[in-house]
Design an enzyme around this catalytic site. Structure first.
Site: not given
Ligand code: THU
Length: 142
Positions: A44, A53, A42, A86, A89, A55
């Protein structure tokens, strides 16, 4: 490659996570049908909603390298709770077909294997579903 080996790759990718805001580091490792592995973590941002994310980083990396057929993705987080991707994803993974297996890991190398349709039943798609593959013996009439 076994699901445990793929999870180890996800855990290694997790070390690169840039998560100064949530402090929740995630790593992912995506196995293509051709046997290659693409990883992600991830990333940010100070503008919180721009974070991405692990993924989706792994998927973007694989697609940018010309890969679109995926067999399995391992996702690793820390702690004792196995991570579950999430919704965004799940939809991005579903773009490349429902055959994907997911290895959902915690910080201790424990994991759970699930199929994508279990995580995202009735996924949105603009494409008609692939026809069921029929196995016809060689020489048989159409
Ligand atoms: N995150 C992932 O990278 N993958 C998931 O499956 C769930 C959440 C990230 C997004 C954000 O950087 C942090 O974890 C906390 O939500």
């Amino acid at each position: 490659m076994t699901h445990k080996e793929l999870l180890a790759r996800a855990m290694a990718a997790r070390a690169h996570a840039y998560a100064p805001y949530s402090r929740f580091a995630v790593g992912a490792a995506l196995l293509t049908r051709s046997g290659k592995v693409f990883t992600g973590c991830n990333v940010e941002n100070a503008c919180y909603n721009l974070g991405i994310c692990a993924e989706r980083v792994a998927v973007a990396s694989a697609v940018a390298a010309g890969e679109r057929e995926f067999d399995m993705i391992a996702v690793a987080a820390g702690g004792t709770r196995k991570i579950s991707p999430c919704g965004a994803c799940r939809q991005v993974l579903a773009e490349f077909g429902p055959q994907l297996k997911l290895v959902l890991g915690d910080g201790h190398g424990r994991s759970k294997l699930v199929g994508l349709p279990r995580l995202l039943p009735m996924a949105f798609s603009l494409r008609p579903p692939l026809p069921k593959r029929r196995v016809r013996p060689p020489g048989a009439a159409e």
